[in-house]
Enzyme design. Sequence first.
Site, short mmCIF file in Angstrom:
data_model
loop_
_atom_site.label_atom_id
_atom_site.label_comp_id
_atom_site.label_asym_id
_atom_site.label_seq_id
_atom_site.Cartn_x
_atom_site.Cartn_y
_atom_site.Cartn_z
N TYR A 46 -1.17 5.73 -4.92
CA TYR A 46 -2.06 6.89 -4.88
C TYR A 46 -1.32 8.02 -5.60
O TYR A 46 -0.17 8.31 -5.29
CB TYR A 46 -2.37 7.30 -3.45
CG TYR A 46 -3.41 6.46 -2.76
CD1 TYR A 46 -4.66 6.27 -3.33
CD2 TYR A 46 -3.16 5.88 -1.52
CE1 TYR A 46 -5.62 5.50 -2.70
CE2 TYR A 46 -4.11 5.11 -0.88
CZ TYR A 46 -5.34 4.92 -1.48
OH TYR A 46 -6.29 4.16 -0.86
N GLY A 59 -15.93 -7.36 -0.63
CA GLY A 59 -16.94 -8.30 -0.16
C GLY A 59 -16.55 -9.76 -0.20
O GLY A 59 -17.36 -10.61 0.17
N LYS A 109 -7.58 0.49 -10.38
CA LYS A 109 -8.43 -0.04 -9.31
C LYS A 109 -9.55 0.95 -8.98
O LYS A 109 -9.28 2.13 -8.76
CB LYS A 109 -7.59 -0.32 -8.06
CG LYS A 109 -8.34 -0.98 -6.91
CD LYS A 109 -7.37 -1.33 -5.78
CE LYS A 109 -8.07 -2.09 -4.67
NZ LYS A 109 -9.01 -1.24 -3.90
N THR A 160 -4.88 3.29 -7.72
CA THR A 160 -6.21 3.42 -7.12
C THR A 160 -6.83 4.74 -7.53
O THR A 160 -6.27 5.81 -7.28
CB THR A 160 -6.13 3.32 -5.59
OG1 THR A 160 -5.67 2.00 -5.24
CG2 THR A 160 -7.50 3.53 -4.96
N HIS A 220 -13.82 -0.10 -3.18
CA HIS A 220 -12.96 0.19 -2.03
C HIS A 220 -13.58 -0.37 -0.74
O HIS A 220 -13.47 0.22 0.33
CB HIS A 220 -12.73 1.70 -1.88
CG HIS A 220 -11.37 2.05 -1.37
ND1 HIS A 220 -10.31 2.33 -2.19
CD2 HIS A 220 -10.88 2.17 -0.12
CE1 HIS A 220 -9.24 2.63 -1.48
NE2 HIS A 220 -9.56 2.52 -0.21
N SER A 271 0.82 -1.20 0.00
CA SER A 271 0.00 0.00 0.00
C SER A 271 0.86 1.26 0.00
O SER A 271 1.92 1.30 0.62
CB SER A 271 -0.90 0.01 1.24
OG SER A 271 -1.56 1.25 1.38
#
Length: 423
Positions: free
Chosen positions: A155, A353, A296, A181, A320, A131
């Site tokens: 990012y 999920g 993403k 992202t 997200h 990340s």
Amino acid sequence: MASEKLFSRKRQTNIFLGSLRGKNRTIPVSFDKLHEAAKKKMSEETYAYIAGSAGREITKEANRRAFKQWKIAPRMLKDVSECNTEVSLFGQRYPIPFLLAPIGVLDMAHPDADSAVAKASAEENVPFIFSSQASVDMEACSSVMGDSPRWFQLYWSTSNDLVESFVRRAESCGCEAIVLTLDTTMLGWRPRDLDLDYLPFLRGRGIAQYTSDPVFRELMNTSLGDADEPPKLTWNSIKALIKMAKNYPGGFWSNLVSEDPRRAVKTFIECYSRPSLTWDDLSFLRSLTDLPILLKGILNTNDARKAIERNMDGIIVSNHGGRQVDGAVSAIEALSDISKEVNGDIPILMDSGIRSGSDMFKAIALGADAVLLGRPYTYALAIAGKQGVQEVIQNYRADFELTMALSGCRSVDEINVDRLQSA
């Protein structure tokens, strides 16, 4: 026995016989029990940050509810004594069609943070996506992973120089892909965090990729990072300053009297994301690297087509985990139409999920080439560090393999929409 060729059977045997052999599990198998056990380990702020989502959390609920709209229709009398769960992505073979999603501020869950996840993923040979908001920098994580696969999630900063530096570092660390992202150019409205007045980055947490970066350190010395008036001294501000000093590289006592920790936080807040990002900017990222680039946050067929037109190498269908837009379409709902639009031109991954092997099966049947696992491994990390993450990887691998075999599929390639029925 032929069944012993299946990883899932071996995993089940180890679990059933574990206590008899004096090898107790460290985490529950059930996701609900995993969630509850992790909640007991976490502070109120940590649980709110990890478990919470945007608004009334309708999107997070929709992510789970939408999986129930599809039922698996198993086929009988197939020889599934051997099953191949391997997948190929961008020329690399992986043992199971899931990766560990990029999760920020993992030190909130466990002090070993990203290092523990890196070690666990390396031992299981499952890709870990570093990340941008990591608690441990990518170089330190790569150093404990050997040749095992890793990707980097980006990012897009307000500084293109910083974007370039991150990409160059990811290449040097052996990352096999860049995940850009798109859905977090601003933080979503997250009531759980807001009600606690808590954002970890303001305490210097989750910014290790930045404070370890030479371009970011230069930004700290420009007007962008000029420290403003010191905050009014309150008990909360004092605790925040102490946290900043602890989380900033170097010695705690020297950091406590230095402007650098506070300057780093201010610089990060001002530059970490870029709301003005457009499709035209992607050409800059494409010019920086030959690594595969995945976008993403795609939930729309038009955006999927644009990704292909802009020479992107893959997409990740994701909302997200419900953390950005309350009331958004669930990822699994969007997946089928996007898969039809892409029509095999580029790989499709999916997150948001995934809670079981059957969820993985359904996602692949609807067009995903692989999925990303997020909160489950974070909960396992909170409970038992590296060992917890390793066990949750093994459990999800076993669950998926069993689902695949019991549905009559010998390989991932045999999983398609014909294996499902609409509820």
